[in-house]
Design a protein around this motif. Structure first.
Motif, PDB file in Angstrom:
ATOM      1  N   LEU A   1       0.830  -1.210   0.000  1.00 39.78           N
ATOM      2  CA  LEU A   1       0.000   0.000   0.000  1.00 39.78           C
ATOM      3  C   LEU A   1       0.863   1.257   0.000  1.00 39.78           C
ATOM      4  O   LEU A   1       0.575   2.222  -0.721  1.00 39.78           O
ATOM      5  CB  LEU A   1      -0.927   0.012   1.218  1.00 39.78           C
ATOM      6  CG  LEU A   1      -2.047  -1.029   1.250  1.00 39.78           C
ATOM      7  CD1 LEU A   1      -2.887  -0.847   2.511  1.00 39.78           C
ATOM      8  CD2 LEU A   1      -2.936  -0.934   0.014  1.00 39.78           C
TER       9      LEU A   1
ATOM     10  N   GLY B   1       2.257   1.462  -3.535  1.00 40.51           N
ATOM     11  CA  GLY B   1       1.312   1.512  -4.638  1.00 40.51           C
ATOM     12  C   GLY B   1       0.405   2.721  -4.656  1.00 40.51           C
ATOM     13  O   GLY B   1       0.138   3.292  -5.720  1.00 40.51           O
ATOM     14  N   VAL B   2      -0.055   3.151  -3.479  1.00 43.03           N
ATOM     15  CA  VAL B   2      -1.023   4.247  -3.431  1.00 43.03           C
ATOM     16  C   VAL B   2      -0.506   5.516  -4.094  1.00 43.03           C
ATOM     17  O   VAL B   2      -1.207   6.137  -4.908  1.00 43.03           O
ATOM     18  CB  VAL B   2      -1.463   4.511  -1.977  1.00 43.03           C
ATOM     19  CG1 VAL B   2      -2.261   5.804  -1.869  1.00 43.03           C
ATOM     20  CG2 VAL B   2      -2.297   3.335  -1.461  1.00 43.03           C
ATOM     21  N   PRO B   3       0.748   5.948  -3.829  1.00 42.59           N
ATOM     22  CA  PRO B   3       1.193   7.198  -4.461  1.00 42.59           C
ATOM     23  C   PRO B   3       1.769   7.043  -5.865  1.00 42.59           C
ATOM     24  O   PRO B   3       1.887   8.034  -6.583  1.00 42.59           O
ATOM     25  CB  PRO B   3       2.289   7.696  -3.503  1.00 42.59           C
ATOM     26  CG  PRO B   3       2.838   6.461  -2.898  1.00 42.59           C
ATOM     27  CD  PRO B   3       1.707   5.481  -2.818  1.00 42.59           C
ATOM     28  N   THR B   4       2.142   5.827  -6.272  1.00 45.40           N
ATOM     29  CA  THR B   4       2.879   5.688  -7.540  1.00 45.40           C
ATOM     30  C   THR B   4       2.078   5.082  -8.687  1.00 45.40           C
ATOM     31  O   THR B   4       2.407   5.310  -9.855  1.00 45.40           O
ATOM     32  CB  THR B   4       4.140   4.827  -7.338  1.00 45.40           C
ATOM     33  OG1 THR B   4       3.752   3.518  -6.895  1.00 45.40           O
ATOM     34  CG2 THR B   4       5.081   5.456  -6.329  1.00 45.40           C
TER      35      THR B   4
ATOM     36  N   ARG C   1      -0.710   5.693  -9.970  1.00 45.33           N
ATOM     37  CA  ARG C   1      -1.408   6.620 -10.862  1.00 45.33           C
ATOM     38  C   ARG C   1      -0.436   7.250 -11.869  1.00 45.33           C
ATOM     39  O   ARG C   1      -0.868   7.921 -12.805  1.00 45.33           O
ATOM     40  CB  ARG C   1      -2.091   7.725 -10.061  1.00 45.33           C
ATOM     41  CG  ARG C   1      -3.233   7.223  -9.172  1.00 45.33           C
ATOM     42  CD  ARG C   1      -3.989   8.382  -8.553  1.00 45.33           C
ATOM     43  NE  ARG C   1      -4.957   7.949  -7.572  1.00 45.33           N
ATOM     44  CZ  ARG C   1      -6.182   7.500  -7.861  1.00 45.33           C
ATOM     45  NH1 ARG C   1      -6.565   7.445  -9.127  1.00 45.33           N
ATOM     46  NH2 ARG C   1      -7.013   7.126  -6.901  1.00 45.33           N
TER      47      ARG C   1
ATOM     48  N   ASN D   1     -11.692   0.638 -13.365  1.00 44.18           N
ATOM     49  CA  ASN D   1     -10.799   1.373 -12.470  1.00 44.18           C
ATOM     50  C   ASN D   1      -9.430   0.688 -12.496  1.00 44.18           C
ATOM     51  O   ASN D   1      -9.140  -0.204 -11.689  1.00 44.18           O
ATOM     52  CB  ASN D   1     -11.369   1.399 -11.051  1.00 44.18           C
ATOM     53  CG  ASN D   1     -10.558   2.284 -10.121  1.00 44.18           C
ATOM     54  OD1 ASN D   1      -9.426   2.658 -10.422  1.00 44.18           O
ATOM     55  ND2 ASN D   1     -11.135   2.613  -8.977  1.00 44.18           N
TER      56      ASN D   1
ATOM     57  N   TYR E   1      -6.510   1.709 -11.677  1.00 54.31           N
ATOM     58  CA  TYR E   1      -5.711   1.963 -10.475  1.00 54.31           C
ATOM     59  C   TYR E   1      -5.994   0.897  -9.413  1.00 54.31           C
ATOM     60  O   TYR E   1      -5.073   0.341  -8.800  1.00 54.31           O
ATOM     61  CB  TYR E   1      -6.031   3.355  -9.940  1.00 54.31           C
ATOM     62  CG  TYR E   1      -5.423   3.676  -8.601  1.00 54.31           C
ATOM     63  CD1 TYR E   1      -4.075   3.992  -8.480  1.00 54.31           C
ATOM     64  CD2 TYR E   1      -6.212   3.677  -7.445  1.00 54.31           C
ATOM     65  CE1 TYR E   1      -3.520   4.286  -7.239  1.00 54.31           C
ATOM     66  CE2 TYR E   1      -5.669   3.979  -6.216  1.00 54.31           C
ATOM     67  CZ  TYR E   1      -4.325   4.281  -6.117  1.00 54.31           C
ATOM     68  OH  TYR E   1      -3.783   4.569  -4.889  1.00 54.31           O
ATOM     69  N   ALA E   2      -7.259   0.593  -9.199  1.00 57.37           N
ATOM     70  CA  ALA E   2      -7.627  -0.402  -8.190  1.00 57.37           C
ATOM     71  C   ALA E   2      -7.124  -1.784  -8.573  1.00 57.37           C
ATOM     72  O   ALA E   2      -6.615  -2.533  -7.721  1.00 57.37           O
ATOM     73  CB  ALA E   2      -9.145  -0.425  -8.014  1.00 57.37           C
TER      74      ALA E   2
ATOM     75  N   LEU F   1      -3.359  -1.958  -8.031  1.00 54.21           N
ATOM     76  CA  LEU F   1      -3.045  -2.009  -6.606  1.00 54.21           C
ATOM     77  C   LEU F   1      -3.303  -3.408  -6.053  1.00 54.21           C
ATOM     78  O   LEU F   1      -2.520  -3.922  -5.238  1.00 54.21           O
ATOM     79  CB  LEU F   1      -3.875  -0.972  -5.853  1.00 54.21           C
ATOM     80  CG  LEU F   1      -3.561  -0.805  -4.362  1.00 54.21           C
ATOM     81  CD1 LEU F   1      -2.102  -0.403  -4.150  1.00 54.21           C
ATOM     82  CD2 LEU F   1      -4.497   0.227  -3.733  1.00 54.21           C
ATOM     83  N   GLN F   2      -4.376  -4.034  -6.486  1.00 56.17           N
ATOM     84  CA  GLN F   2      -4.665  -5.396  -6.045  1.00 56.17           C
ATOM     85  C   GLN F   2      -3.570  -6.365  -6.489  1.00 56.17           C
ATOM     86  O   GLN F   2      -3.137  -7.232  -5.702  1.00 56.17           O
ATOM     87  CB  GLN F   2      -6.019  -5.840  -6.590  1.00 56.17           C
ATOM     88  CG  GLN F   2      -7.203  -5.109  -5.989  1.00 56.17           C
ATOM     89  CD  GLN F   2      -8.470  -5.242  -6.809  1.00 56.17           C
ATOM     90  OE1 GLN F   2      -8.572  -6.108  -7.692  1.00 56.17           O
ATOM     91  NE2 GLN F   2      -9.459  -4.400  -6.540  1.00 56.17           N
TER      92      GLN F   2
END
Length: 336
Positions: free
Chosen positions: A81, A84-87, A89, A200, A202-203, A206-207
């Motif tokens: 997380l 992945g969350v900041p990168t 996108r 989506n 991005y989701a 991330l998964q």
């Protein structure tokens, strides 16, 4: 030279716990890179937090091993997380930079004196897995035929490691054949098309990053159990590149590619190591030309050359199956 001994060393390495560790790490990498197209060069970081999460829980806080495993998985989840969350996108190369940098930062942090009260510093911790080996059903004997044998402890950790690999491969096969798997393959081929269809992306990415990160964390725990030691300098960038080598040898985007690649990689590595050492000790290679202390770097160079030649003649890996129209089918896969 004793070629039977060379073959025995190679076979033991190919079926042993080290091969299982890298097969497991490469299965997760295959999910990220082979299917979702995510460039994760920080496998060592995920392996480090998995190994340390389990070990520190058991040794510092007296947690049972099963709870240590859960904490190692939680550490891998949080790291995925965090990365992945900041990168995710951004463009894919940002993830590659972030992962390799984070893995090295974690290694240096865990070996620092400031972190020593928690992480044991540069020396790490040894002989912490007695509870795991107490469960060994094979005892302390030797199993196999002649020189093709493993000790009871080696057989136990190898069995556990390969069972985990089998579970990871089965999970990957189920995922990639599902609608979720069709979406991430489509993202790899043409993310803009998938976005245009309302997914989506991005989701989904991330998964994939989280799932692959959890598998790498488990690989780090198996590595720690196999050596009964965890030190920061075990989890260097070499581990990340070995995982990529394993994946490229076996076949990117193939479910069994990491398993085949891990067996082949360790077969070549152990065979070249044993062959060189025997050639030096028997006088076939003069010790003035090459000493046994040089074998480690030389064997990696030889395996690297073999990998280059292999990739030249079999681009995509041993199990690769090229699909020239893969990008053109992205929309159809998502729509299905």
């Amino acid at each position: 030279m004793d070629l039977i001994a060379v073959l025995a060393d190679a076979v033991r390495a190919a079926v042993g716990p080290q091969a299982a560790v890298f097969a497991l790490a490469a299965v997760g990498l295959n999910l990220q890179f082979g299917y979702a197209g995510l460039m994760n060069f920080g496998r060592a970081g995920f392996m480090l937090v998995g190994g340390y999460g389990m070990t520190v829980s058991v040794t510092r806080y007296g947690a049972p091993l099963w709870l240590g495993v859960l904490i190692g998985l939680l550490m891998g989840f949080l790291l995925a997380l965090l990365l992945g969350v900041p990168t995710l996108r951004l463009r894919g190369d940002y993830l590659a930079i972030a992962t390799i940098a984070t893995a090295e930062i974690l290694r240096l942090l865990f070996r620092s004196e400031a972190a020593a009260p928690l992480t044991y510093g540069v020396f790490g911790v040894q002989q912490f897995a007695s509870g795991f080996y107490d469960l060994n059903p094979f005892g302390g004997g030797s199993y196999g035929i002649g020189r093709f044998s493993l000790s009871g402890g080696q057989l136990w950790i190898a069995l556990v490691g390969w069972l985990l690999v089998a579970a990871a491969v089965a999970l990957t096969a189920l995922l990639v054949s599902s609608p979720w798997g069709r979406v991430i393959r489509a993202i790899r081929n043409d993310e803009e098309v998938v976005r245009a269809l309302g997914k989506n992306t991005y989701a989904y990415k991330l998964q994939a990053l989280v799932l692959g990160g959890l598998m790498a964390s488990v690989a780090g725990m198996v590595l720690a159990l196999a050596s009964q030691a965890v030190t920061p300098d075990t989890y260097t960038a070499d581990l990340s590149f070995y995982a990529f080598a394993v994946l490229l040898l076996g076949g990117v985007g193939r479910v069994l590619g990491p398993v085949v690649g891990a067996v082949l990689f360790w077969l070549l590595l152990a065979a070249s190591d044993s062959l060189l050492r025997q050639a030096i000790t028997s006088g076939v290679i003069s010790d003035e030309l090459l000493s046994t202390s040089d074998v480690g770097p030389i064997r990696l160079a030889l395996v690297g050359i073999a990998l280059i030649l292999f990739m030249y003649f079999r681009a995509g890996g041993l199990l690769s199956r090229r699909t020239p129209k893969a990008a053109a089918t992205a929309k159809a896969e998502v729509a299905a």
